[in-house]
Design an enzyme around this catalytic site. Structure first.
Site, PDB file in Angstrom:
ATOM      1  N   ARG A 176       0.850  -1.193   0.000  1.00 49.35           N
ATOM      2  CA  ARG A 176       0.000   0.000   0.000  1.00 49.35           C
ATOM      3  C   ARG A 176       0.884   1.240   0.000  1.00 49.35           C
ATOM      4  NH1 ARG A 176      -4.932   1.519   4.151  1.00 49.35           N
ATOM      5  NH2 ARG A 176      -3.335   1.378   5.783  1.00 49.35           N
ATOM      6  N   ASP A 457      -3.566   2.525  14.161  1.00 53.51           N
ATOM      7  CA  ASP A 457      -2.803   3.263  13.169  1.00 53.51           C
ATOM      8  C   ASP A 457      -3.347   4.682  13.093  1.00 53.51           C
ATOM      9  OD1 ASP A 457      -5.092   3.210  11.601  1.00 53.51           O
ATOM     10  OD2 ASP A 457      -4.302   1.794  10.129  1.00 53.51           O
TER      11      ASP A 457
END
Length: 543
Positions: A176, A457
């Site tokens: 990603r 996150d």
């Protein structure tokens, strides 16, 4: 190869490097990754596609201004023909058809090995929300993924006396890249920081397309935080140019797009169509989606959310989002990936039983809805999730035949439905504590952090600070009747700073830049204008 010292002396291929001081190991990583051919490829992409990123971001701002003036996101009448048309995306490569369970994490060397060795189908190696974008962390991450694709990656932990290496038949690796909004300040082109997304994409593709071709597979990416099909079209052009430039067959590059912004849910057919030669799936990036719901609708008091802890996937607006994504993807023969289970298994058996019950219920909802796969943040959750998908899929690789025809047409009202639930002082306090710990860790170079039993996150901190900002801006009442004000927030912030400092201890408080975290979080939360991303001002504090 290009030496680390040479990079800082003069522009190379039109790119100027402004690198932080590095030790010999980090310099060696830069020497291996920033080779002259790799830099030339990056320069070709930046010069051709970099300027349009500013145009795309400016359009985002104009769209947000319209929402702030009273408009609401909706399906675009101008692209009705795309939504009504009978078309499909390109056939999905065989090794991407079975993605029932994916694990995600940063590109740290040991974590890459552990994730690839986990009992999962896919590892999404994350240069974005789970990675603090320090220069050394990003460059070493590229080296780690190169070695992983070569099958040579290993790591020796001298402190613990443990050695890590790949097992046979590791998980499929997907990278990603950073979102379009994130710059890479250490590399400039014509005096302007280049898009971080192009750096991550170009270096990963350059260093891995040969190794992956030798293994009979393509180069696979996750694309985050798209807001419109025009951004998907930009990525399609980047992919097509890159394949032609490197002499790769069309469709060697394949992408999964995260639907993690509110505007994008109204553009799913259009995103799939724009990327139809390269796309294989859409994903419910639900935590960032909640953040985007708050941010996009920030001027609309009727859409203020309750405590973050009660905004779960059974809420109507989130359940509608999941079901529409499945129906859209399967109609176009793309996979529909579910969201993240961020829980960390507990050593306490009673607590762990509750954790696994929550994970099981969440994944049963996803697979019953028709998702083809789902995410976890910890390998200890894999057995629980495997049992769920085996119950729903049996031996099948996916659920592409589940079209959700029973839903009928999904409307704007379904996707924007206000969310019920209380706003509480304890919810505010929890948001403050988690945000302070995450931001402090992120500023110290760690983007994936265990906090209170969850693997957090950047999305968590974004939801937490925008939620409180929203309550202040719209003078929301807490469950006890008090109005949320800047003064109340500042009082709770001061009190929770003391709590967190006691929990982490003075040595960690000083080492992880907590004072800067307090300042950044406090300023953003009480600002008159909502900051688009805390990672943008935070990035200026990183090396």
């Amino acid at each position: 190869m290009t030496s680390h010292q040479a990079l800082t002396q003069a522009p190379i291929q039109g790119l100027t490097f402004k690198l932080p001081d590095s030790d010999s190991v980090q310099s060696d990583a830069a020497t291996q990754i920033l080779t002259e051919p790799a830099i030339a490829f990056l320069s070709a992409l930046v010069s051709r596609f970099g300027p349009e990123v500013d145009t795309l971001l400016a359009q985002r701002e104009r769209d947000q201004q319209a929402y702030d003036k009273g408009q609401l996101p909706d399906f675009d009448p101008a692209t009705q023909d795309i939504r009504d048309g009978e078309w499909q995306v390109a056939d999905i490569p065989a090794d991407l058809l079975k993605r029932r369970l994916e694990i995600t994490g940063p590109v740290d060397r040991k974590m890459v090995i552990n994730a690839l060795n986990a009992d999962v189908d896919v590892f999404m190696a994350d240069f974005e929300d789970a990675q603090s974008p320090t220069w050394n962390g990003l460059i070493e991450g590229q080296l780690n993924l190169r070695d992983a694709n070569l099958g040579t990656i290993s790591h020796h932990d001298s402190e613990r006396g443990k050695h890590y290496e790949l097992k046979p038949d590791p998980a499929l690796l997907i990278a990603r890249v950073r979102g379009l909004h994130l710059p890479e300040k250490h590399i400039t082109w014509q005096g302007k920081a280049i898009p971080g997304a192009l750096m991550d994409f170009s270096l990963y593709l350059w260093h891995n397309h040969v190794a992956r071709a030798e293994r009979g597979t393509g180069v696979y990416f996750y694309l985050p935080k798209l807001q419109h099909s025009r951004e998907a079209a930009w990525w399609s052009e980047v992919f097509t140019f890159s394949e032609d430039h490197l002499g790769l067959a069309r469709g060697t590059i394949r992408a999964t797009v995260l639907i993690e912004t509110l505007p994008a849910v109204f553009q799913m057919h259009e995103i799939l169509h724009a990327l139809r030669h390269h796309i294989v799936a859409l994903n419910c990036g639900r935590w960032d989606y909640i953040f985007s719901y708050i941010k996009t609708l920030r001027a609309h008091a009727e859409y203020v959310l309750p405590d973050r802890q009660v905004v779960t996937m059974d809420k109507p607006f989130l359940n509608a989002y999941s079901r529409l994504l499945i129906a859209t993807c399967h109609r176009r023969k793309a996979l529909a990936m579910g969201g993240m289970a961020a829980f960390i298994p507990s050593k306490d058996s009673a607590d762990n039983e509750q954790i696994l019950a929550k994970v099981k219920a969440d994944k049963e909802r996803e697979f019953a809805n028709g998702h083809d796969g789902t995410w976890i943040a910890h390998p200890g959750l894999a057995p629980t999730v495997k049992a769920v998908y085996q119950q729903h899929l049996g031996d099948a690789d996916n659920q592409l035949g589940q079209l959700r025809e029973q839903d009928g047409e999904m409307t704007q009202a379904d996707l924007l439905a206000p969310c019920s639930g209380e706003r509480t002082e304890q919810g505010m306090r929890a948001n403050i504590r988690v945000s302070l710990q995450y931001i402090a860790a992120w500023l110290s170079g760690k983007g994936c952090v265990p906090i209170y039993g969850l693997m957090e996150d950047a999305a968590t901190a974004e939801i937490s600070r925008t939620s409180i900002w929203q309550w202040i801006t719209h003078a929301q009442k807490l469950a006890d009747g008090r109005t949320v004000t800047r003064e109340l927030f500042n009082q709770l912030l001061e009190e929770e700073v003391a709590v967190v400092r006691a929990e982490v201890g003075d040595s960690r408080w000083q080492a992880e830049r907590f004072e800067l975290a307090v300042k950044l979080f406090g300023e953003l939360t009480v600002a008159e204008q909502l900051s688009e991303f805390l990672t943008l001002p935070g990035y200026q504090q990183l090396d």
